[in-house]
Design a protein around this motif. Structure first.
Motif, PDB file in Angstrom:
ATOM      1  N   THR A   1       0.837  -1.207   0.000  1.00  0.00           N
ATOM      2  CA  THR A   1       0.000   0.000   0.000  1.00  0.00           C
ATOM      3  C   THR A   1       0.870   1.253   0.000  1.00  0.00           C
ATOM      4  O   THR A   1       0.422   2.327   0.400  1.00  0.00           O
ATOM      5  CB  THR A   1      -0.919   0.008   1.233  1.00  0.00           C
TER       6      THR A   1
ATOM      7  N   ARG B   1       1.759   6.400   1.911  1.00  0.00           N
ATOM      8  CA  ARG B   1       0.830   5.288   1.712  1.00  0.00           C
ATOM      9  C   ARG B   1      -0.149   5.622   0.601  1.00  0.00           C
ATOM     10  O   ARG B   1      -0.656   6.744   0.513  1.00  0.00           O
ATOM     11  CB  ARG B   1       0.079   4.978   3.008  1.00  0.00           C
TER      12      ARG B   1
ATOM     13  N   ASP C   1      -3.011   4.037   0.336  1.00  0.00           N
ATOM     14  CA  ASP C   1      -4.375   3.735   0.768  1.00  0.00           C
ATOM     15  C   ASP C   1      -4.911   4.739   1.787  1.00  0.00           C
ATOM     16  O   ASP C   1      -5.984   4.573   2.309  1.00  0.00           O
ATOM     17  CB  ASP C   1      -4.437   2.327   1.375  1.00  0.00           C
TER      18      ASP C   1
END
Length: 502
Positions: free
Chosen positions: A379, A395, A397
């Motif tokens: 991610t 990240r 996500d």
């Protein structure tokens, strides 16, 4: 040689030599092994099936480490529980997991834990903190709880809780085969250094990461498998850590970024850290400026490592020689992809591989990643250079959707932390009636600095961020809620900011 064999043979080399310092008392290899062998016999006679899941109440003490070694050397699956959380929450976790057996320190067997064990017919084994005191049965049942037999784990070495940084922690199975592949990576480095051989080694490794976290578990097992002494700390504090460094004289220590900043803020004299030659870090993103300041203040390289619970350890990282030669050229990199691991960057939408140097989603495959044949998508937004060094940019996500514009919190945090009055920052998405979600920043001011006003921060950030990336609010706090590995716990940060707004 596999981890279970190494641990058994190492413990027999010099039984009277010191192995583990727990609460400032040294346990010898022989004393640790005596406890492990006693536990192996008790577990073997308990009626627990070989592939049953054994629950461990884990804290940084010698007794729980012996319980962990018991599961490793006897080929059983260990399920870690954190006894430092509230007793009712711990009991609920045990009830959900329903292990076939539960082992922990006598002081961690609270009334709530004992009640749930009795209700589910889970046998318990109680450990003492004192050297030489053998384990005792708490309660004993003729058969494992029926519910536990529905969740056998024959190939799993450990069920590890994720960090809980971005949401509720979840258990991730660590396969024994993958862990041994991580061990092979470490052994291959030892072969290059000419350090192979079954022997006790000089030096002590100081352990601050909790056993319930991947870095703590991996460090403990690798340290003992290498035949090194291990000094345990249950919780990081600057004063106690410095005292432990002076007492045990480690050469390399592992610390999260928050602890590095705390040491700098405390202005610890350089001579008190004179035994150290390097610091490893990486449970959270490490700001390059933090590495620069540590090098300037203490002359110590900060060797960033990149890994995840799912990977049974690190898959990229810096070694001392490479750091000295290349870090200034590759500043901000989390290190080189390790041998036996392949990495590539792909487009988040098309999934097509991207050229070197471009940002995209990191994918990995190799001997300790998944099934070693298929690419495993992370991610993380990342990039690779021509030398296979990795940069992690945040990240993928955790994006905040602000009225259709995506705000990546890590980019905003990186900009905020460039301000000289900001020690640490976290950015989370908060609900907004008009835009859906908006970024809000929680900030710890740098020691001795006056917190800047919101207007001052807006002017400062405007040189680095687009208007839609700007936080709508800046909240200065004394500290941040943290996970056991000292990362900011984002759900708790959101809850704190929600309460602040009311």
């Amino acid at each position: 040689m596999q981890i279970e064999q190494l641990l058994q043979e190492i413990s027999k080399l010099e039984p009277k030599a010191p192995a583990v310092e727990s609460q400032k008392v040294w346990w010898t290899w022989g004393q640790l092994d005596e406890l492990v062998q006693a536990l192996v016999k008790m577990v073997g006679r308990s009626g627990v099936p070989q592939d049953g899941r054994v629950g461990l109440l884990l804290r940084n003490r010698a007794g729980p480490i012996a319980a962990l070694l018991t599961c490793v050397v006897s080929g059983r699956c260990a399920v870690g529980f954190n006894p430092l959380i509230p007793a009712a929450k711990l009991a609920n976790d045990i009830e959900r997991q329903c292990p076939t057996l539960l082992i922990g320190l006598d002081t961690d067997m609270s009334a709530e834990v004992c009640d749930v064990a009795d209700a589910l017919a889970i046998p318990t084994i109680r450990l003492s903190d004192e050297v030489g005191v053998m384990p005792q049965w708490g309660n004993r049942f003729r058969k494992p709880p029926p519910a536990s037999l529905e969740r056998l784990a024959p190939e799993t070495m450990f069920e590890m809780l994720s960090s809980g940084t971005t949401g509720a922690p979840k258990r991730i199975p660590l396969l024994r085969s993958n862990f041994n592949k991580s061990l092979e990576s470490v052994q291959s480095l030892d072969r290059k250094r000419g350090e192979m051989g079954l022997r006790l080694r000089s030096g002590t490794r100081l352990q601050t990461a909790p056993l319930t976290h991947m870095s703590g578990l991996f460090t403990v097992l690798m340290t003992l498998a290498e035949g090194r002494k291990l000094a345990l700390m249950e919780k990081f504090s600057v004063g106690e850590w410095v005292d432990a460094v002076e007492r045990t004289l480690p050469r390399v220590v592992n610390l999260p970024p928050a602890a590095l900043q705390m040491i700098l803020d405390a202005d610890i004299p350089k001579e008190r850290l004179s035994s150290l030659v390097a610091i490893r870090s990486g449970t959270a993103p490490v700001d390059p400026s933090l590495i620069d300041e540590f090098r300037e203040r203490y002359g110590l390289p900060v060797l960033v490592q990149y890994g995840a619970t799912e990977f049974s350890g690190s898959v990229a990282g810096w070694e001392i020689s490479a750091f000295r030669e290349l870090y200034d050229q590759k500043r901000g990199s989390v290190g080189k992809i390790q041998p036996g691991i392949e990495a590539r960057i792909v487009d988040g939408d098309s999934q097509a591989p991207l050229p070197l140097g471009e940002k995209g989603i990191l994918e990995l495959r190799g001997r300790q990643v998944g099934d070693a044949t298929d690419w495993v998508r992370t991610t993380d937004l990342a990039s690779l250079d021509e030398d296979y060094y990795l940069w992690v940019h945040g990240r993928a996500d955790g994006a905040i959707n602000r009225g259709g514009f995506k705000v990546h919190p890590d980019e905003v945090v990186a900009a905020l932390q460039k301000h000289p009055a900001v020690r640490e920052a976290v950015v989370v998405g908060m609900d907004d009636a008009r835009l859906g979600t908006v970024p809000v920043a929680a900030i710890i001011a740098a020691a001795g600095k006056v917190p800047p006003t919101a207007e001052e921060l807006k002017i400062f950030l405007s040189e680095m961020l687009s208007p839609y990336q700007m936080p709508v609010k800046y909240v200065f706090v004394g500290d941040l809620p943290r996970t056991p590995s000292m990362k900011p716990a984002l759900p708790a940060v959101k809850e704190m900011l929600t309460e602040h707004a009311t």
